[in-house]
Design an enzyme around this catalytic site. Structure first.
Site, PDB file in Angstrom:
ATOM      1  N   ASP A  87      42.367 -23.115 -26.088  1.00  0.00           N
ATOM      2  CA  ASP A  87      41.442 -22.793 -27.169  1.00  0.00           C
ATOM      3  C   ASP A  87      40.789 -21.431 -26.972  1.00  0.00           C
ATOM      4  O   ASP A  87      40.450 -20.737 -27.943  1.00  0.00           O
ATOM      5  CB  ASP A  87      40.337 -23.850 -27.256  1.00  0.00           C
ATOM      6  N   SER A 145      40.845 -30.915 -34.950  1.00  0.00           N
ATOM      7  CA  SER A 145      40.404 -29.928 -33.971  1.00  0.00           C
ATOM      8  C   SER A 145      41.581 -29.039 -33.549  1.00  0.00           C
ATOM      9  O   SER A 145      42.240 -28.448 -34.412  1.00  0.00           O
ATOM     10  CB  SER A 145      39.758 -30.649 -32.785  1.00  0.00           C
ATOM     11  N   ASP A 203      29.930 -29.285 -38.958  1.00  0.00           N
ATOM     12  CA  ASP A 203      30.876 -29.185 -37.844  1.00  0.00           C
ATOM     13  C   ASP A 203      31.036 -27.711 -37.480  1.00  0.00           C
ATOM     14  O   ASP A 203      31.432 -26.882 -38.311  1.00  0.00           O
ATOM     15  CB  ASP A 203      32.222 -29.791 -38.255  1.00  0.00           C
ATOM     16  N   HIS A 258      31.591 -32.894 -35.546  1.00  0.00           N
ATOM     17  CA  HIS A 258      33.000 -32.705 -35.196  1.00  0.00           C
ATOM     18  C   HIS A 258      33.646 -34.011 -34.743  1.00  0.00           C
ATOM     19  O   HIS A 258      34.870 -34.124 -34.753  1.00  0.00           O
ATOM     20  CB  HIS A 258      33.105 -31.662 -34.075  1.00  0.00           C
TER      21      HIS A 258
END
Length: 276
Positions: A87, A145, A203, A258
């Site tokens: 990420d 995600s 989120d 989230h």
């Protein structure tokens, strides 16, 4: 096929049809189930196979829905240190995928592309077999995600390799994936009604990677407010960056919003044979 009966996407509208809302819930059940180590019947459908890469720790499954006549490619969201390291690799690099060539200038998140590259050959081989054995089936890519970001790359790659197949994408809480050139190309390939990018309230994950780094969201955002129901979903601008939708809320990073979408806590298993 999808049960979505909405004839057109009405940008700026608050409230969506019952069928569209039901579809958003339906595909989120796949995304949520991807967090479960063993899911014998994802969303009650036929599990074709699991896929994974031990180096990148990318995992997911391919399922088949013989009622809707579709093959579902589901990618798991971040769950390990390796996932979070992927990420964090924010450099934009040219988007390349086996079998396709994106227009010059299309750049994507290097960590996401590395993750997708680690399982793309597996997935394309599975789809060759499934689509060859099930004529007329569509393909749906889904994820939450990190899985949502990968599902966007997956949709672009699958459509390029199987141009005659109907491909749709449902992402939930996905961060920005690439630059504006990539977003524009993706939006041409997946016009409104083919890509559903869902964001829950405040989120922070979808806006965690800022536009100041050259990133730009893809597709129509379906901004889900609370309480979760069809009347509390706003259809945002089709260019991906609507300042009146989730982008109007400063990012708080990975927060409570989230972890729950459409009233469903992430990682809730929808796996026939597993007691909830």
């Amino acid at each position: 096929m999808s049960t979505n009966d909405e004839p057109a996407v009405c940008i700026g509208k608050k409230g969506i049809s019952s069928c569209t809302y039901d579809d958003l819930v339906h595909y989120f059940k796949y995304a949520s189930s991807a967090y479960v180590p063993v899911c014998p019947r994802p969303n009650g459908k036929h599990l074709v196979t699991l896929f994974s890469n031990v180096v990148t720790d990318i995992q997911g499954f391919v399922a088949r829905d013989d009622e809707r006549k579709e093959v579902v490619v589901c990618l798991r969201g971040s769950l390990s240190l390796t996932d979070f390291l992927l990420d964090s690799q924010l450099v934009l690099i040219p988007f390349k995928c086996p079998g396709i060539s994106a227009p010059s200038g299309c750049r994507v998140h290097s960590g996401f592309l590395l993750a997708w590259d680690s399982i793309v050959v597996q997935i394309l081989a599975i789809l060759v077999q499934q689509l060859g054995s099930h004529e007329g089936y569509s393909v749906v890519t889904v994820g939450h995600s990190l899985g949502g970001a990968l599902s966007i790359l997956a949709a672009a790659c699958v459509k390029g390799n199987f141009p005659e197949v109907d491909v749709r994408n449902y992402s939930y809480g996905a961060p920005r994936v690439g630059n504006e050139a990539f977003a524009e190309w993706f939006n041409e390939e997946f016009p409104p009604g083919k890509a559903f990018r869902v964001v829950h309230g405040d989120d922070g994950a979808p806006t965690l990677i800022p536009t100041s780094l050259g990133y730009h969201h893809t597709g129509v955002e379906y901004w889900q407010l609370d309480p979760p129901n069809k009347d509390n979903v706003i259809i945002c601008s089709a260019d991906g960056e609507d300042a009146t939708c989730s982008a109007s809320v400063p990012s708080q990073g990975i927060n409570h919003a989230h972890t729950i979408y459409l009233g469903i806590h992430v990682a809730t298993p929808f796996c026939m044979g597993i007691r909830l």
